[in-house]
Design an enzyme around this catalytic site. Sequence first.
Site, mmCIF file in Angstrom:
data_model
loop_
_atom_site.group_PDB
_atom_site.id
_atom_site.type_symbol
_atom_site.label_atom_id
_atom_site.label_comp_id
_atom_site.label_asym_id
_atom_site.label_seq_id
_atom_site.Cartn_x
_atom_site.Cartn_y
_atom_site.Cartn_z
ATOM 1 N N HIS A 123 0.833 -1.192 0.000
ATOM 2 C CA HIS A 123 0.000 0.000 0.000
ATOM 3 C C HIS A 123 0.872 1.248 0.000
ATOM 4 O O HIS A 123 2.045 1.221 0.390
ATOM 5 C CB HIS A 123 -0.926 -0.002 1.209
ATOM 6 C CG HIS A 123 -2.031 -1.007 1.091
ATOM 7 N ND1 HIS A 123 -3.043 -1.105 2.013
ATOM 8 C CD2 HIS A 123 -2.276 -1.957 0.153
ATOM 9 C CE1 HIS A 123 -3.875 -2.072 1.645
ATOM 10 N NE2 HIS A 123 -3.423 -2.599 0.521
ATOM 11 N N CYS A 182 -5.890 1.206 5.602
ATOM 12 C CA CYS A 182 -6.476 -0.077 6.000
ATOM 13 C C CYS A 182 -5.932 -0.452 7.384
ATOM 14 O O CYS A 182 -5.071 0.243 7.936
ATOM 15 C CB CYS A 182 -6.123 -1.160 4.975
ATOM 16 S SG CYS A 182 -4.390 -1.694 5.047
ATOM 17 N N CYS A 236 -2.026 -0.999 7.427
ATOM 18 C CA CYS A 236 -1.333 0.286 7.370
ATOM 19 C C CYS A 236 -1.534 1.062 8.668
ATOM 20 O O CYS A 236 -0.606 1.717 9.149
ATOM 21 C CB CYS A 236 -1.812 1.100 6.182
ATOM 22 S SG CYS A 236 -1.296 0.398 4.597
ATOM 23 N N GLU A 248 0.861 3.861 1.910
ATOM 24 C CA GLU A 248 1.343 4.222 3.239
ATOM 25 C C GLU A 248 2.547 3.362 3.626
ATOM 26 O O GLU A 248 3.527 3.854 4.198
ATOM 27 C CB GLU A 248 0.237 4.032 4.291
ATOM 28 C CG GLU A 248 -1.043 4.775 3.984
ATOM 29 C CD GLU A 248 -2.071 3.959 3.210
ATOM 30 O OE1 GLU A 248 -3.269 4.095 3.504
ATOM 31 O OE2 GLU A 248 -1.686 3.183 2.305
#
Length: 150
Positions: free
Chosen positions: A80, A108, A111, A82
């Site tokens: 992801h 999410c 993360c 992040e």
Amino acid sequence: MTMTRPSWDEYFMEIAHLVKKRATCLRRQVGAVLVKDKNILATGYNGTPSGIEHCLDRGCLREQMGIPSGERHEICRGLHAEQNAIIQAAKHGTNIDGATLYCTNQPCSICAKMIINAGVKHIIFQDGYPDKLAEEMLGESGLKITHYKK
């Protein structure tokens, strides 16, 4: 002639949107920018690890398996945005403790855990993401959360 400058939030969120244009995910393009004292520390977008064939070329494993968005995050070839921003900061020895994360989407749960432990103090996100656990953990963590609306 009067010139209108963007606010700092507008500026960094626009940069997050530019960063997401590098994403190689077929389902969702996300950009993240870590900022401290009005300085960019690291950026990240979602996609496969360096040297791994992009989903753009290979196809989406999650799509092939029929996995809905927001579920079974571990079944994905990509990282992801992040995560990539945090990894880039670590790789280059950049301290992100106390930073603000600008992200085009709400993080999410995976993360969220990384963001909390990395010492990020403020998350500014634009679009939602279907992950109640992430919302609960971020709320419990005491991080400042701002839903950016332009």
